[in-house]
Design an enzyme around this catalytic site. Structure first.
Site, PDB file in Angstrom:
ATOM      1  N   GLY A 150      77.779 -27.794  32.340  1.00 53.51           N
ATOM      2  CA  GLY A 150      78.930 -27.381  31.543  1.00 53.51           C
ATOM      3  C   GLY A 150      78.499 -26.470  30.411  1.00 53.51           C
ATOM      4  CB  CYS A 151      80.367 -23.906  28.542  1.00 54.55           C
ATOM      5  SG  CYS A 151      81.919 -24.786  28.278  1.00 54.55           S
ATOM      6  CE1 TYR A 152      82.257 -26.562  22.756  1.00 51.04           C
ATOM      7  CE2 TYR A 152      83.622 -27.547  24.452  1.00 51.04           C
ATOM      8  CZ  TYR A 152      83.515 -26.850  23.266  1.00 51.04           C
ATOM      9  OH  TYR A 152      84.635 -26.467  22.599  1.00 51.04           O
ATOM     10  N   PRO A 153      77.458 -28.521  27.145  1.00 50.32           N
ATOM     11  CG  PRO A 153      77.814 -30.195  28.746  1.00 50.32           C
ATOM     12  CD  PRO A 153      78.470 -29.000  28.099  1.00 50.32           C
ATOM     13  CB  THR A 154      74.540 -24.750  28.695  1.00 45.55           C
ATOM     14  OG1 THR A 154      74.881 -25.041  30.047  1.00 45.55           O
ATOM     15  CG2 THR A 154      73.443 -23.694  28.666  1.00 45.55           C
TER      16      THR A 154
END
Lengths: 345, 345, 345, 345
Positions: A150-154
């Protein structure tokens, strides 16, 4: 040498469009088929008119993919839909990179709790490799199914993994205050995405319950082998693209900023897309690119570590990282097709 | 009844302009004089053309203020300049509300350390009352010199004071992640304020060293009587006005969200400008007004308290709060002249 | 084959940065030297930090260019400065593409009137070829000095030239209502470029006197051989990049929309960067690319022709068109290094 | 003195919200009822949360209005819906100000052609007075039904009426190039209003067919008694509020700028909301206010007249002008409740 044959499943959203932007210029692949159930029969450039004269192929229906001898497909589908595709096509000859959340969380019941959905394909959860090339390159190279992060997790995982893996900071008091551009919420017309609700505005949302919380925690637990507790607060920025995460970490030992910077420089010495920045980076510094820029701070007054990380949520946070994973899966240089320069301003 | 006679010292910036916007419609005052050293002789509406047909008086030089029989002056001057004005005019008949940082920090040496400037008027530091009406109304009512709070501190102090004063949370691990619109940086033409550096962009700045850190900590120590340790990280939002602060607090006892909400509702029961919000507020919800909207969260999974607070940095964070202080100093209803409704969108 | 050696003169502005973005990925050239008088000695990536890990060469002073065996230099200098460089280096072995306004207007006295500056190099004015590849490709191919068109003129000339050259519309009543992003005004910190003066705002400027008026008129007279009268009104958009021009033309004969569209399609049949669009294009459709998108309308009710044209002012309106000219000057395919895909959104 | 009792019909959109913002502080009226069919039963502040603590009344259904002894109702309904309300309530005791397009165009068949809708209430079309106070104050004072002008027409008519009524310019070659903020398109979630489609973007739309074309032409014909031909091109600005219209007019006689300015100053001598501006005004100069700022230019080179006019589309272009009409209808000072000062920036 013959090029690899690629399918893009799901073409009407931002991720599908961004995959085409990147893959169209990738020297080792051909886009054989792009699908959309709602717009099949129309040209890709009718759905995304700025592709006129660039990508004029017609959109197909999912059912037609068996007519193509594909090497790899990218799934740009909503979560809950992706798992059905993967289940149905397990055992086919093509590799799969899934950009939804369906195969990121282990075990199954944790996924089901946070996504409030029954998962139809347990085997996929077990087989899937989490597609963070900076952490799992070896596994990605041989994977048949990659769950693209996911974007936030990256942005959050790259910011905190080096110190957590070195057992340098308290794994139970991680605070991640993240701010994302609007494209992270998808292309659907809903009130929260309306111009007048976002422009000149700012707000927090999804407090306590955002699904990326468990994804971050899950992966950090995996790489550290320790229990991890993450407080994650997303906010909506009036920008198109980009995520900035401010991560607060408590050191377990005496430290200083230079020591910390060296840990990051070493950790990412072979990571072509992580740039260690001397000053706090801005979102536009990575716009349109696969970079993750990281800035490391230690406040001696409070003994707190503050990490700033920025990515383009549609590139390193989605399509770009997916292509980086593909490069690994086919044994190519990680950077192939990913040397875009920021369009700034 | 005769109206009070007001002077506005410093007219070319956003604060000066905003003071005129509010005071021009205040039923109990007349703006007798507006000064600007760089533009004196010109009309206020030449400096701020949107005031054409609204405020056409000419700007005066500071030296001329003795010709006016003023009841109160607002200082919209840079820090370092304000202290000289106050020193020079101490003992005059008019009350002073200083919107700079010069009289907010006690004692003098702490000011001098964080502002890297020698302070010329110790007596003023001792006499000044910190102009947070929700915390110090009684002292403000009789003050001759009010130090109007900074914009970030206003949002941060109102968010955390109720729990800190109740000794409900750990005072040594306060994290305040703040995001501000561009007007907070002033009207000067500098690269960081350029449209193309801010638009569609976002970044952190002033990590570890921002002066508002000590202001927040200083005041929280004063109201709690305890040592307080604040980690404060400001960020620059692509919006004109508004601050959103996300404050992370560690409870010292078992708690739940409803209990917390009740503490805030009681604490602010008589505060006309604090609105307790059920859902996370957005910056535009308070645009152009003196409101501070607060949303209270407790995450049972992590046992963390997360407070979201928003203000308009030019109103509750500057000119509006200054007028609120004036209302108290003259014994008027706190809301007089401050009942603007948000212009949204 | 050996690559051509390129110099970029002037590196601190948007045009210099954009030239590096494009040339860095151009397969036929090497950037040998980048100059800046104010920042020489620093790295290019210190001036433009988003180039970290991409372009790390040091900036040189202008004086050092003789140490390089250059094939072509791009001048990204202010007008008035460019002419001195060209005069001084006339007769050198390298070709010159000047991105300023200094060599666009003929004859000299018209330049001097509109630019309110004495021109120091008449011969240059005579020799210079106006770098509009869609109109003057043959001359550009053999030119030693190319005057790269202004941003507004690029959008305006491409919109109206096909009909004016066909003597299809009245050349004396051309109205061009243009709207430009902020980067068109340069990188200098001045009040008109401040975020809070541009954001959520819009205004006209330079009415009657903008220098691009004479550039448009001058070139249209050249290609038509007729007297031309242009009313040009620029406006400042709250966007980083992009120009949209709305051009109003009076037909001299009975016409309809399809006929007009066919004229444009034929005129631009061999122009790889002009896209004839069925619906009005948006600025983002060409962002980061060298495209000029044109939409043609005829209103039978009023018998008026309305042409909408959009470009990225930093690409087709500056650096991209300059590279397109370079491609022609070296006999390469016009599209070399210019196949960027819009970053949208 | 007792206040007038007001109803607001339609509360979920921007116009309804803006009417409440203005009327809530109007000294002569009480808002008795606010209706919404989709949200009745909820509080107004649930639909528009920034009204918390300001306007807490519950929304009613349309059917309930007969329980209130109203003096005037504002209709903030979609066109096609308004006409049914007016038809049904003709002859009731309250006056009506309709903010839709239903009663602006005469005769009926012209309305039906441009709106592509059958009109159900011819008598209303005949009775309705066009609510442009600068042109029709006398008729408005005695009207029972006022058709409040459209947003674009307000900016366009005020810009050109003085010269057209003086037969000073050619009435057959009027070009109006208009640019509007997003709120002009309403509050509905549709792709064209999405943040990522509007932000950092700009486009034309509705060429040749926008309904405001006929409204402008219709009213200009009425006030001049001549045939009028208007070319109107709307564009979508990335701003929340505001319209800027650039109007091009051909003088019929020799003229100069000063003469023109004097015509406007005289024409609007008694118009409290029209400000003649020396320099081109910006949209933010009128934000949140009922002002229309006008700047007059004559280009001696081309003999063209260029008028720049700006309004806030939700105030002078909708709710504010409606209140101005109400003031006239009740015999109050035109400015009552409309002395807001721009919130800028």
């Amino acid at each position: 040498m013959t090029k690899k044959k690629i399918g893009i499943i799901g073409a009407t959203g931002y991720t599908g469009s961004e995959l085409v932007r990147i893959l169209k210029k990738h020297p080792e692949v051909d886009i054989e088929i792009i699908t959309s159930e709602s717009r099949s029969g129309e040209k890709f450039s009718e759905v995304h008119p700025f592709f006129q004269a660039i990508e004029e192929q017609k959109l197909k229906s999912l059912e037609e993919i068996d007519q193509y001898d594909l090497d790899l497909v990218f799934l740009a589908l909503p979560h809950g839909v992706s798992m059905n595709f993967v289940k149905e096509h397990a055992g086919k000859d093509f590799k799969i990179i899934d950009l939804s959340g369906d195969f990121r969380i282990k075990p199954k019941d944790v996924y089901e709790e946070w996504y409030n959905t029954e998962h139809v394909f347990s085997q996929g959860i077990e087989d899937a490799v989490f597609g963070s090339p900076e952490l799992f390159a070896d596994k990605i190279k041989t994977a048949g199914l990659v769950a693209n992060p996911g974007c936030y997790p990256t942005s959050a995982i790259l910011a905190s993994a080096p110190l957590l893996m070195a057992e340098y900071v308290d794994s139970k008091s991680i605070i991640i205050d993240s701010k994302s551009g609007v494209t992270g919420a998808g292309i659907k017309a809903k009130p929260t995405n309306l111009y007048s609700n976002v422009n000149d505005n700012f707000k927090a949302y999804g407090l306590k319950t955002h699904r990326h919380t468990i994804e971050i925690q899950n992966i950090l637990e995996k790489v550290t082998g320790n229990n991890v507790m993450v407080q994650f607060t997303p906010h909506l920025l009036p920008v198109d693209r980009g995520i900035l995460s401010t991560t607060y970490l408590r050191p377990l030992k005496k430290t200083d900023e230079n020591e910390l910077i060296n840990i990051y420089k070493e950790f990412y010495a072979d990571a072509p897309f992580v740039r260690i920045r001397e000053f706090p980076p801005a979102i536009k510094d990575v716009k349109g690119t696969n970079f993750c820029d990281i800035n490391i701070n230690h406040d001696p007054r409070t003994n707190m570590i503050i990490i700033i990380s920025v990515i383009d949520n549609l590139v390193k946070g989605a399509a770009g990282q997916a292509v980086q994973n593909m490069n690994l899966m086919f044994g190519w240089d990680e950077k192939t097709g990913l040397t875009q320069i920021p369009v700034n301003p």
